[in-house]
Write a protein that holds these residues in place. Sequence first.
Motif, PDB file in Angstrom:
ATOM      1  N   GLN A 321       0.858  -1.145  -0.074  1.00  0.00           N
ATOM      2  CA  GLN A 321       0.007   0.077  -0.156  1.00  0.00           C
ATOM      3  C   GLN A 321       0.793   1.303   0.088  1.00  0.00           C
ATOM      4  N   LEU A 322       2.087   1.157   0.734  1.00  0.00           N
ATOM      5  CA  LEU A 322       2.979   2.373   0.697  1.00  0.00           C
ATOM      6  C   LEU A 322       3.548   2.534  -0.695  1.00  0.00           C
ATOM      7  N   MET A 323       3.723   1.694  -1.468  1.00  0.00           N
ATOM      8  CA  MET A 323       4.339   1.721  -2.812  1.00  0.00           C
ATOM      9  C   MET A 323       3.457   2.269  -3.596  1.00  0.00           C
ATOM     10  N   LEU A 324       2.098   1.812  -3.554  1.00  0.00           N
ATOM     11  CA  LEU A 324       1.010   2.380  -4.238  1.00  0.00           C
ATOM     12  C   LEU A 324       0.897   3.966  -4.012  1.00  0.00           C
ATOM     13  N   LEU A 325       1.001   4.395  -2.801  1.00  0.00           N
ATOM     14  CA  LEU A 325       0.882   5.692  -2.381  1.00  0.00           C
ATOM     15  C   LEU A 325       1.977   6.565  -2.849  1.00  0.00           C
ATOM     16  N   ALA A 326       3.295   5.859  -2.949  1.00  0.00           N
ATOM     17  CA  ALA A 326       4.321   6.532  -3.623  1.00  0.00           C
ATOM     18  C   ALA A 326       4.272   6.899  -4.897  1.00  0.00           C
ATOM     19  N   LYS A 327       3.587   6.009  -5.642  1.00  0.00           N
ATOM     20  CA  LYS A 327       3.070   6.239  -7.186  1.00  0.00           C
ATOM     21  C   LYS A 327       2.385   7.253  -7.044  1.00  0.00           C
ATOM     22  N   ARG A 328       1.209   7.234  -6.505  1.00  0.00           N
ATOM     23  CA  ARG A 328       0.167   8.361  -6.281  1.00  0.00           C
ATOM     24  C   ARG A 328       0.629   9.919  -6.067  1.00  0.00           C
ATOM     25  N   SER A 329       1.736   9.845  -5.111  1.00  0.00           N
ATOM     26  CA  SER A 329       2.242  10.929  -4.753  1.00  0.00           C
ATOM     27  C   SER A 329       3.192  11.609  -5.759  1.00  0.00           C
ATOM     28  N   GLN A 330       3.884  10.628  -6.666  1.00  0.00           N
ATOM     29  CA  GLN A 330       4.629  11.179  -7.806  1.00  0.00           C
ATOM     30  C   GLN A 330       3.465  12.007  -8.831  1.00  0.00           C
ATOM     31  N   LYS A 331       2.516  10.990  -9.109  1.00  0.00           N
ATOM     32  CA  LYS A 331       1.498  11.771  -9.942  1.00  0.00           C
ATOM     33  C   LYS A 331       0.993  13.176  -9.189  1.00  0.00           C
ATOM     34  N   LEU A 332       0.848  13.045  -8.171  1.00  0.00           N
ATOM     35  CA  LEU A 332       0.144  14.594  -7.627  1.00  0.00           C
ATOM     36  C   LEU A 332       1.082  15.628  -7.733  1.00  0.00           C
ATOM     37  N   ASN A 333       2.562  15.148  -7.760  1.00  0.00           N
ATOM     38  CA  ASN A 333       3.354  16.417  -8.109  1.00  0.00           C
ATOM     39  C   ASN A 333       3.546  16.713  -9.482  1.00  0.00           C
ATOM     40  N   GLU A 334       3.218  15.730 -10.403  1.00  0.00           N
ATOM     41  CA  GLU A 334       3.037  15.951 -11.859  1.00  0.00           C
ATOM     42  C   GLU A 334       1.695  16.996 -12.060  1.00  0.00           C
ATOM     43  N   TYR A 335       0.754  16.492 -11.438  1.00  0.00           N
ATOM     44  CA  TYR A 335      -0.643  17.157 -11.362  1.00  0.00           C
ATOM     45  C   TYR A 335      -0.456  18.670 -11.063  1.00  0.00           C
ATOM     46  N   ARG A 336       0.254  18.872  -9.885  1.00  0.00           N
ATOM     47  CA  ARG A 336       0.352  20.182  -9.362  1.00  0.00           C
ATOM     48  C   ARG A 336       1.494  20.878 -10.347  1.00  0.00           C
ATOM     49  N   GLN A 337       2.224  20.522 -10.840  1.00  0.00           N
ATOM     50  CA  GLN A 337       3.309  21.239 -11.750  1.00  0.00           C
ATOM     51  C   GLN A 337       2.350  21.576 -13.108  1.00  0.00           C
ATOM     52  N   LEU A 338       1.722  20.541 -13.653  1.00  0.00           N
ATOM     53  CA  LEU A 338       0.696  20.812 -14.847  1.00  0.00           C
ATOM     54  C   LEU A 338      -0.193  22.207 -14.387  1.00  0.00           C
ATOM     55  N   ASN A 339      -0.947  21.887 -13.281  1.00  0.00           N
ATOM     56  CA  ASN A 339      -2.035  22.898 -12.995  1.00  0.00           C
ATOM     57  C   ASN A 339      -1.206  24.327 -12.820  1.00  0.00           C
ATOM     58  N   SER A 340       0.138  24.276 -12.334  1.00  0.00           N
ATOM     59  CA  SER A 340       0.762  25.704 -12.135  1.00  0.00           C
ATOM     60  C   SER A 340       1.062  26.160 -13.359  1.00  0.00           C
ATOM     61  N   GLU A 341       1.314  25.178 -14.482  1.00  0.00           N
ATOM     62  CA  GLU A 341       1.825  25.568 -15.842  1.00  0.00           C
ATOM     63  C   GLU A 341       0.541  26.392 -16.608  1.00  0.00           C
ATOM     64  N   ILE A 342      -0.630  25.850 -16.283  1.00  0.00           N
ATOM     65  CA  ILE A 342      -1.611  26.230 -16.992  1.00  0.00           C
ATOM     66  C   ILE A 342      -2.482  27.151 -16.231  1.00  0.00           C
ATOM     67  N   SER A 343      -1.940  27.789 -15.145  1.00  0.00           N
ATOM     68  CA  SER A 343      -2.795  28.886 -14.252  1.00  0.00           C
ATOM     69  C   SER A 343      -3.971  28.235 -14.078  1.00  0.00           C
ATOM     70  N   GLY A 344      -4.015  27.050 -13.291  1.00  0.00           N
ATOM     71  CA  GLY A 344      -5.254  25.928 -13.138  1.00  0.00           C
ATOM     72  C   GLY A 344      -6.290  26.803 -12.095  1.00  0.00           C
ATOM     73  N   ASP A 345      -7.327  26.607 -11.972  1.00  0.00           N
ATOM     74  CA  ASP A 345      -8.376  27.133 -11.162  1.00  0.00           C
ATOM     75  C   ASP A 345      -8.306  26.764  -9.638  1.00  0.00           C
ATOM     76  N   LEU A 346      -9.082  27.475  -8.938  1.00  0.00           N
ATOM     77  CA  LEU A 346      -8.979  27.038  -7.373  1.00  0.00           C
ATOM     78  C   LEU A 346      -9.524  26.106  -6.928  1.00  0.00           C
ATOM     79  N   ASP A 347     -10.731  25.539  -7.986  1.00  0.00           N
ATOM     80  CA  ASP A 347     -11.351  23.901  -7.524  1.00  0.00           C
ATOM     81  C   ASP A 347     -10.225  22.990  -7.595  1.00  0.00           C
ATOM     82  N   THR A 348      -9.430  22.951  -8.854  1.00  0.00           N
ATOM     83  CA  THR A 348      -8.228  21.886  -8.879  1.00  0.00           C
ATOM     84  C   THR A 348      -7.233  22.174  -7.830  1.00  0.00           C
ATOM     85  N   TYR A 349      -6.860  23.443  -7.576  1.00  0.00           N
ATOM     86  CA  TYR A 349      -5.929  23.446  -6.437  1.00  0.00           C
ATOM     87  C   TYR A 349      -6.533  22.751  -5.018  1.00  0.00           C
ATOM     88  N   ILE A 350      -7.611  23.026  -4.760  1.00  0.00           N
ATOM     89  CA  ILE A 350      -8.441  22.144  -3.576  1.00  0.00           C
ATOM     90  C   ILE A 350      -8.418  20.901  -3.891  1.00  0.00           C
TER      91      ILE A 350
END
Length: 403
Positions: A321-350
């Motif tokens: 389960q920790l291994m799965l969470l580690a994968k999801r954590s990496q995806k989360l960082n990718e999504y954050r980077q993508l949201n920052s690049e496209i000036s994402g909205d507040l709902d996505t940030y939340i």
Amino acid sequence: MKKWILMIGLALTSALTSQGQGQLEYLSAPITDGEYMIVQMTEDFLSDHKFGSPWLRDLDFRVRSSGSQIGVEEYRMRLGLINPLEIKANRDYKRLMDRQLGAERLEVINNVMLRRYEILLEHAFLTRKKDLLESRENELQKQSNLLLGAQGSLNDLIDVEESLTKLGLESIGLDHKIELVMSSVSSSGVRNLEWGSFDVIPIDTIWQRTREIEWSNGMLHDRALRSLAQKEQLLKIDQAEAFSNIGFIQGEYDLDRGDAPADHLGFQMGLTIPIFNSDKPQLERKKLALIDDQVELETSVSVEKERVDYMISEMETSYLQLMLLAKRSQKLNEYRQLNSEISGDLDTYIKLSELDYFIREKTLNYESAIRMNYIRLLHLKGKLAESPLINYLSADEVSFELK
């Protein structure tokens, strides 16, 4: 994948790095008389009481007169002899109890150390959970301010307030639990536990150590073995006592025998032949009862193995389960980077913030579960009392001694 686990583990345990304060002091605190009470009472009894049988079973003194006359004409003194096997069996029992006393003392230390480790792990979990809640509370307060500034929907603001209320209630409960845990710690003289500089053992190291340890013949088996040895020795004593009377030596002084004083003296010897044994039914019942202990000894290995297999299986599940969470954590960082690049909205940030909290909370739970199962496995094996004592919570596994 292991690198991901290490990265998220470092992020979540950044408050648990380096030397720490109070952990080793608590582990090495003296064991109280109350914790040692059973062993101490047994030790005192063994030192004050002897189990050795006397060589003589009894002394019988008799006198005889002649007819109705008052004068005494015969004196007899009989000494009953005890079976030497009974003497040996009692001595062997005393030696056995002396040897087992050391094992029982180690078991007490093993149990005391388990409780101390459990308290430390509970305190570490609660304090990390408290930090996580405070971080989440700050994040929600930030979201509330952003929603107010952006004139967000009232429903979103109500959701944030609801989350803040739940966190506040949970935080109060955590404070109470931490206080209860510290009351147990402070009883040993330790006034404070600081995890901010403690170098906690990594999960990967725990998993490696777990697979390296030989888990057969642990504490349950040793306890069953000691119990069986005691009862077998007690049965040997009962068997010897059943033939305790092996005979007698009798000295006589008979005035009717001869004229010279030397003629009056005499002696008799008797030998008891153990053809009949009135204690046989009782001995057979004790032999029958001993079968239960023999079965318990044989099954203790399988019971321990089942328990160990279950705990290791739980650790493996948490590890996956920790291994799965580690994968999801990496995806989360990718999504954050993508949201920052496209000036994402507040709902996505939340949404990203909610996912981050979920991953961090679950990671904390699974890491804590693995560490707790690891310590309990070491206890089951009896390693918490092995010399030298080792701090199994630290990454460098430093040794220590009880004060």
